[in-house]
Design a protein around this motif. Structure first.
Motif, short mmCIF file in Angstrom:
data_model
loop_
_atom_site.label_atom_id
_atom_site.label_comp_id
_atom_site.label_asym_id
_atom_site.label_seq_id
_atom_site.Cartn_x
_atom_site.Cartn_y
_atom_site.Cartn_z
N ALA A 6 0.83 -1.21 0.00
CA ALA A 6 0.00 0.00 0.00
C ALA A 6 0.86 1.26 0.00
O ALA A 6 0.60 2.21 -0.73
N GLU A 7 1.91 1.22 0.81
CA GLU A 7 2.82 2.37 0.87
C GLU A 7 3.59 2.55 -0.45
O GLU A 7 3.66 3.65 -0.99
N LYS A 8 4.10 1.46 -0.97
CA LYS A 8 4.90 1.51 -2.19
C LYS A 8 4.07 1.92 -3.41
O LYS A 8 4.51 2.72 -4.23
N GLU A 9 2.86 1.37 -3.51
CA GLU A 9 2.01 1.60 -4.69
C GLU A 9 1.00 2.73 -4.47
O GLU A 9 0.18 2.99 -5.35
N HIS A 10 1.03 3.35 -3.29
CA HIS A 10 0.11 4.44 -2.94
C HIS A 10 -1.36 3.98 -2.98
O HIS A 10 -2.22 4.69 -3.47
N PHE A 11 -1.59 2.77 -2.46
CA PHE A 11 -2.94 2.24 -2.32
C PHE A 11 -3.47 2.60 -0.95
O PHE A 11 -2.71 2.85 -0.01
N SER A 12 -4.77 2.55 -0.81
CA SER A 12 -5.39 2.65 0.50
C SER A 12 -5.25 1.29 1.18
O SER A 12 -5.69 0.28 0.63
N PHE A 13 -4.65 1.28 2.36
CA PHE A 13 -4.51 0.03 3.11
C PHE A 13 -5.88 -0.59 3.36
O PHE A 13 -6.07 -1.79 3.17
N ASP A 14 -6.84 0.21 3.77
CA ASP A 14 -8.18 -0.30 4.08
C ASP A 14 -8.83 -0.94 2.86
O ASP A 14 -9.41 -2.02 2.95
N ASP A 15 -8.73 -0.28 1.71
CA ASP A 15 -9.31 -0.84 0.49
C ASP A 15 -8.62 -2.13 0.09
O ASP A 15 -9.26 -3.07 -0.38
#
Length: 148
Positions: A100-109
């Motif tokens: 999530a951090e690397k790809e700029h995703f929402s952790f929750d999603d």
């Protein structure tokens, strides 16, 4: 009907299970239409785990000595009939955090996506062939559009 139990024995989900369970319930309800026996009452378990545990499972059952985001164990039809247990899957929380951090995703999603992905595997979907991939990911997309 599908029912689930979540285990976060290491308290890896910072927001806690109570934050995610309503969304997991919505995903589960939407997946019920993909059950083979729509009248069955089946249970499944979801375990939020560590990198060490997911590597152990991946090595033992898939002969891969590496981390992964989710690993599913669907029970065989005769086991499901006897026990009403569909199976279980494990989600590696540290793996999701890093991605999530690397790809700029929402952790929750991403947690919701992996819950759905694991459940679809328990329901018999796979992505080993292009055709199966297209079917499974089309279902994933439809459900995610409703819950995210």
């Amino acid at each position: 009907m599908l029912k689930f139990t979540c285990v976060d024995e290491f308290k890896l989900l910072q927001k806690g299970l109570s934050f995610y369970e309503p969304r997991f319930a919505a995903v589960t309800q939407l997946c019920e239409k993909y059950m083979k026996d729509k009248d069955a009452e089946l249970m499944f378990d979801v375990v939020f785990t560590t990198e060490k545990k997911i590597i152990e499972l991946n090595h033992k059952y898939r002969k891969k000595n590496e981390s992964t985001d989710v690993i599913s164990f669907a029970f065989h039809d005769d086991e499901v009939v006897k026990t009403h247990l569909l199976g279980e899957f494990y989600i590696c929380v540290p793996f999701v955090e890093h991605r999530a951090e690397k790809e700029h995703f929402s952790f929750d999603d991403e947690i919701i996506l992996l819950f759905l992905h694991g459940l679809l595997h328990l329901l018999g979907f796979d992505h080993q062939t292009k055709k199966d991939f297209d079917i499974m990911f089309n279902i994933q997309k439809k459900i995610l559009e409703k819950v995210l």
